[in-house]
Design a protein around this motif. Structure first.
Motif, PDB file in Angstrom:
ATOM      1  N   ASP A 110       0.832  -1.204   0.000  1.00  0.00           N
ATOM      2  CA  ASP A 110       0.000   0.000   0.000  1.00  0.00           C
ATOM      3  C   ASP A 110       0.868   1.256   0.000  1.00  0.00           C
ATOM      4  OD1 ASP A 110      -2.079  -1.755   0.117  1.00  0.00           O
ATOM      5  OD2 ASP A 110      -2.440  -1.492   2.265  1.00  0.00           O
ATOM      6  N   LEU A 111       1.670   1.401  -1.047  1.00  0.00           N
ATOM      7  CA  LEU A 111       2.578   2.537  -1.171  1.00  0.00           C
ATOM      8  C   LEU A 111       2.015   3.547  -2.164  1.00  0.00           C
ATOM      9  CD1 LEU A 111       6.011   0.671  -1.397  1.00  0.00           C
ATOM     10  CD2 LEU A 111       4.980   1.725   0.617  1.00  0.00           C
ATOM     11  N   PRO A 112       2.459   4.792  -2.094  1.00  0.00           N
ATOM     12  CA  PRO A 112       2.067   5.743  -3.135  1.00  0.00           C
ATOM     13  C   PRO A 112       2.368   5.177  -4.519  1.00  0.00           C
ATOM     14  CG  PRO A 112       3.164   6.891  -1.337  1.00  0.00           C
ATOM     15  CD  PRO A 112       3.299   5.418  -1.039  1.00  0.00           C
ATOM     16  N   VAL A 113       1.454   5.361  -5.447  1.00  0.00           N
ATOM     17  CA  VAL A 113       1.545   4.673  -6.747  1.00  0.00           C
ATOM     18  C   VAL A 113       2.784   5.068  -7.540  1.00  0.00           C
ATOM     19  CG1 VAL A 113      -0.921   4.289  -6.953  1.00  0.00           C
ATOM     20  CG2 VAL A 113       0.055   6.438  -7.778  1.00  0.00           C
ATOM     21  N   ASP A 114       3.314   6.260  -7.297  1.00  0.00           N
ATOM     22  CA  ASP A 114       4.463   6.698  -8.085  1.00  0.00           C
ATOM     23  C   ASP A 114       5.797   6.408  -7.407  1.00  0.00           C
ATOM     24  OD1 ASP A 114       3.865   8.508  -6.076  1.00  0.00           O
ATOM     25  OD2 ASP A 114       4.591  10.245  -7.192  1.00  0.00           O
ATOM     26  N   TRP A 115       5.767   5.668  -6.299  1.00  0.00           N
ATOM     27  CA  TRP A 115       7.012   5.334  -5.611  1.00  0.00           C
ATOM     28  C   TRP A 115       7.570   4.014  -6.133  1.00  0.00           C
ATOM     29  CZ3 TRP A 115       7.454   6.476   0.308  1.00  0.00           C
ATOM     30  CH2 TRP A 115       7.174   7.827   0.546  1.00  0.00           C
ATOM     31  N   PRO A 116       8.884   3.933  -6.359  1.00  0.00           N
ATOM     32  CA  PRO A 116       9.480   2.646  -6.731  1.00  0.00           C
ATOM     33  C   PRO A 116       9.464   1.670  -5.569  1.00  0.00           C
ATOM     34  CG  PRO A 116      11.196   4.299  -6.411  1.00  0.00           C
ATOM     35  CD  PRO A 116       9.890   5.026  -6.321  1.00  0.00           C
ATOM     36  N   ARG A 117       9.597   0.401  -5.881  1.00  0.00           N
ATOM     37  CA  ARG A 117       9.624  -0.640  -4.853  1.00  0.00           C
ATOM     38  C   ARG A 117      10.795  -0.395  -3.895  1.00  0.00           C
ATOM     39  NH1 ARG A 117       6.188  -4.820  -2.946  1.00  0.00           N
ATOM     40  NH2 ARG A 117       7.510  -6.098  -1.587  1.00  0.00           N
ATOM     41  N   PRO A 118      10.609  -0.601  -2.588  1.00  0.00           N
ATOM     42  CA  PRO A 118      11.700  -0.378  -1.635  1.00  0.00           C
ATOM     43  C   PRO A 118      12.913  -1.257  -1.900  1.00  0.00           C
ATOM     44  CG  PRO A 118       9.601  -0.540  -0.478  1.00  0.00           C
ATOM     45  CD  PRO A 118       9.343  -0.932  -1.909  1.00  0.00           C
ATOM     46  N   THR A 119      14.091  -0.636  -1.848  1.00  0.00           N
ATOM     47  CA  THR A 119      15.356  -1.370  -1.955  1.00  0.00           C
ATOM     48  C   THR A 119      16.271  -1.096  -0.762  1.00  0.00           C
ATOM     49  OG1 THR A 119      16.273   0.422  -3.316  1.00  0.00           O
ATOM     50  CG2 THR A 119      15.334  -1.495  -4.479  1.00  0.00           C
ATOM     51  N   LEU A 120      15.782  -0.312   0.201  1.00  0.00           N
ATOM     52  CA  LEU A 120      16.533  -0.021   1.419  1.00  0.00           C
ATOM     53  C   LEU A 120      15.629  -0.313   2.613  1.00  0.00           C
ATOM     54  CD1 LEU A 120      17.973   3.456   0.362  1.00  0.00           C
ATOM     55  CD2 LEU A 120      19.156   1.246   0.232  1.00  0.00           C
ATOM     56  N   LEU A 121      16.192  -0.952   3.634  1.00  0.00           N
ATOM     57  CA  LEU A 121      15.390  -1.348   4.802  1.00  0.00           C
ATOM     58  C   LEU A 121      16.200  -1.180   6.078  1.00  0.00           C
ATOM     59  CD1 LEU A 121      12.944  -2.736   6.179  1.00  0.00           C
ATOM     60  CD2 LEU A 121      14.000  -4.933   5.572  1.00  0.00           C
ATOM     61  N   ALA A 122      15.643  -0.421   7.013  1.00  0.00           N
ATOM     62  CA  ALA A 122      16.223  -0.309   8.357  1.00  0.00           C
ATOM     63  C   ALA A 122      15.258  -0.940   9.345  1.00  0.00           C
ATOM     64  CB  ALA A 122      16.472   1.160   8.709  1.00  0.00           C
ATOM     65  N   ASN A 123      15.654  -2.058   9.927  1.00  0.00           N
ATOM     66  CA  ASN A 123      14.819  -2.808  10.869  1.00  0.00           C
ATOM     67  C   ASN A 123      15.143  -2.363  12.290  1.00  0.00           C
ATOM     68  OD1 ASN A 123      13.149  -4.754   9.450  1.00  0.00           O
ATOM     69  ND2 ASN A 123      15.061  -5.665   8.761  1.00  0.00           N
ATOM     70  N   LEU A 124      14.357  -1.429  12.808  1.00  0.00           N
ATOM     71  CA  LEU A 124      14.655  -0.857  14.118  1.00  0.00           C
ATOM     72  C   LEU A 124      13.597  -1.180  15.168  1.00  0.00           C
ATOM     73  CD1 LEU A 124      15.883   2.631  12.847  1.00  0.00           C
ATOM     74  CD2 LEU A 124      17.130   0.476  12.982  1.00  0.00           C
ATOM     75  N   ALA A 125      12.465  -1.725  14.769  1.00  0.00           N
ATOM     76  CA  ALA A 125      11.428  -2.106  15.736  1.00  0.00           C
ATOM     77  C   ALA A 125      11.933  -3.249  16.608  1.00  0.00           C
ATOM     78  CB  ALA A 125      10.160  -2.525  15.004  1.00  0.00           C
ATOM     79  N   ALA A 126      11.579  -3.208  17.886  1.00  0.00           N
ATOM     80  CA  ALA A 126      12.060  -4.246  18.805  1.00  0.00           C
ATOM     81  C   ALA A 126      11.157  -4.304  20.027  1.00  0.00           C
ATOM     82  CB  ALA A 126      13.497  -3.961  19.237  1.00  0.00           C
ATOM     83  N   GLY A 127      11.286  -5.411  20.753  1.00  0.00           N
ATOM     84  CA  GLY A 127      10.594  -5.551  22.028  1.00  0.00           C
ATOM     85  C   GLY A 127      11.535  -5.199  23.168  1.00  0.00           C
ATOM     86  N   PHE A 128      11.025  -4.527  24.166  1.00  0.00           N
ATOM     87  CA  PHE A 128      11.852  -4.098  25.300  1.00  0.00           C
ATOM     88  C   PHE A 128      11.294  -4.711  26.585  1.00  0.00           C
ATOM     89  CE2 PHE A 128      12.379  -0.961  21.983  1.00  0.00           C
ATOM     90  CZ  PHE A 128      13.755  -0.787  21.960  1.00  0.00           C
ATOM     91  N   VAL A 129      11.813  -5.884  26.895  1.00  0.00           N
ATOM     92  CA  VAL A 129      11.438  -6.586  28.119  1.00  0.00           C
ATOM     93  C   VAL A 129      12.734  -6.964  28.831  1.00  0.00           C
ATOM     94  CG1 VAL A 129      10.295  -8.596  29.124  1.00  0.00           C
ATOM     95  CG2 VAL A 129       9.331  -7.490  27.088  1.00  0.00           C
ATOM     96  N   PHE A 130      12.876  -6.546  30.075  1.00  0.00           N
ATOM     97  CA  PHE A 130      14.110  -6.770  30.814  1.00  0.00           C
ATOM     98  C   PHE A 130      13.800  -7.674  32.011  1.00  0.00           C
ATOM     99  CE2 PHE A 130      14.227  -2.630  28.752  1.00  0.00           C
ATOM    100  CZ  PHE A 130      15.361  -2.766  27.960  1.00  0.00           C
ATOM    101  N   LYS A 131      13.959  -8.981  31.796  1.00  0.00           N
ATOM    102  CA  LYS A 131      13.667  -9.980  32.825  1.00  0.00           C
ATOM    103  C   LYS A 131      14.791 -11.022  32.845  1.00  0.00           C
ATOM    104  CE  LYS A 131       9.397  -8.700  34.106  1.00  0.00           C
ATOM    105  NZ  LYS A 131       8.243  -9.537  33.762  1.00  0.00           N
ATOM    106  N   GLY A 132      14.911 -11.725  33.979  1.00  0.00           N
ATOM    107  CA  GLY A 132      15.832 -12.842  34.096  1.00  0.00           C
ATOM    108  C   GLY A 132      15.093 -14.154  33.924  1.00  0.00           C
ATOM    109  N   LEU A 133      15.512 -15.175  34.668  1.00  0.00           N
ATOM    110  CA  LEU A 133      14.888 -16.487  34.534  1.00  0.00           C
ATOM    111  C   LEU A 133      13.432 -16.497  34.979  1.00  0.00           C
ATOM    112  CD1 LEU A 133      17.761 -18.869  35.670  1.00  0.00           C
ATOM    113  CD2 LEU A 133      16.759 -18.691  33.383  1.00  0.00           C
ATOM    114  N   GLU A 134      13.016 -15.455  35.671  1.00  0.00           N
ATOM    115  CA  GLU A 134      11.604 -15.378  36.079  1.00  0.00           C
ATOM    116  C   GLU A 134      10.680 -15.033  34.916  1.00  0.00           C
ATOM    117  OE1 GLU A 134      12.958 -11.093  36.273  1.00  0.00           O
ATOM    118  OE2 GLU A 134      13.822 -13.082  36.639  1.00  0.00           O
ATOM    119  N   ALA A 135      11.240 -14.739  33.749  1.00  0.00           N
ATOM    120  CA  ALA A 135      10.431 -14.350  32.595  1.00  0.00           C
ATOM    121  C   ALA A 135       9.403 -15.429  32.254  1.00  0.00           C
ATOM    122  CB  ALA A 135      11.322 -14.088  31.392  1.00  0.00           C
TER     123      ALA A 135
END
Length: 262
Positions: free
Chosen positions: A80-105
């Protein structure tokens, strides 16, 4: 003569987690380099704010609101990209989960950290690659690891494990995608002074930035004696996406003020 252009202008880039912090700094930098940038984030509020601002500056920015661990949402982000945009060729994967637990997780804790960090990473890269040619794609991916991927930290079992997995994921996908002309690297930032870290230091530790950086147990752990600004991590990420890094793949770049050197 060697062409030293960065090879970014006119291309489409996707930045997951692109509405805040390092992600927003990467998206803004790519916009300034002449890229069309898809900001893919769970936060409509933050995403709409930054994209609106960048459009006012004349940048080509597009917001997709969704969870990277939702396969349907990921597919929509790339179709669902703007129709005049070329297909992506660059990707920065920065999304992440932030859970800080030890063995009690709990199993829920593990899903909360691994679903966005690893499952989401795999879904986003799979969809990204699906739109590329089989060979000579001239594409690049940068994944977000952390100094925590390289060390042990008390009470950080969940988070450190997820980030260590990013390193292995990066090496394996670099090998798998190299024949198609796709480079895959990662960065390992140290502590970045963003909104979340500022809130933690102020509310939990009672420290402002100057005091935290002067503290031997905080900023004092870095050779440079301070934390990073988001733009200082964005710059190496954009470098790895650019053609200036055309012979770099399967690597992790510490952006850590010397933390891992000692």
């Amino acid at each position: 003569m060697t062409d030293l252009s960065r090879g970014l202008a006119g291309r489409t880039a996707v930045v997951t987690g692109g509405a805040q912090g390092i992600g927003a700094a990467v998206a803004e930098r790519l916009c300034a380099e002449g890229c069309r940038v898809v900001v893919y984030d769970r936060s409509a509020e933050h995403g709409e704010s930054v994209v609106e601002e960048w459009r006012r500056r004349g940048y080509a920015a597009h917001l997709v609101v969704g969870d990277v661990s939702d396969a349907a949402a990921v597919k929509a982000a790339f179709t669902d990209l703007p129709v005049d945009w070329p297909r992506p060729t660059l990707l920065a994967n920065l999304a992440a989960g932030f859970v800080f637990k030890g063995l009690e997780a709990t199993p829920g804790d593990w899903h909360a950290v691994l679903d966005p960090t690893i499952v989401g990473l795999s879904l986003v890269i799979r969809e990204f690659v699906a739109g590329l040619p089989e060979r000579d794609a001239n594409a690049a991916i940068v994944n977000m690891a952390s100094i925590s991927a390289h060390i042990a930290q008390q009470g950080y079992l969940t988070y450190n494990t997820s980030k260590a997995a990013v390193l292995g994921f990066t090496r394996c996908t670099a090998q798998e995608l190299a024949p198609r002309g796709v480079r895959v690297n990662s960065v390992s930032p140290g502590t970045v002074w963003n909104a979340n870290n500022e809130r933690f230091h102020r509310e939990v530790l009672g420290l402002d930035r100057a005091t935290a950086e002067a503290d031997p147990e905080n900023g004092g752990k870095f050779l440079l004696g301070r934390f990073a600004d988001p733009a200082e991590v964005a710059a190496p990420i954009v470098f790895l996406l650019s053609t200036e890094a055309s012979f770099i793949t399967g690597a992790d770049l510490p952006v850590d003020g010397g933390y891992l050197a000692v």
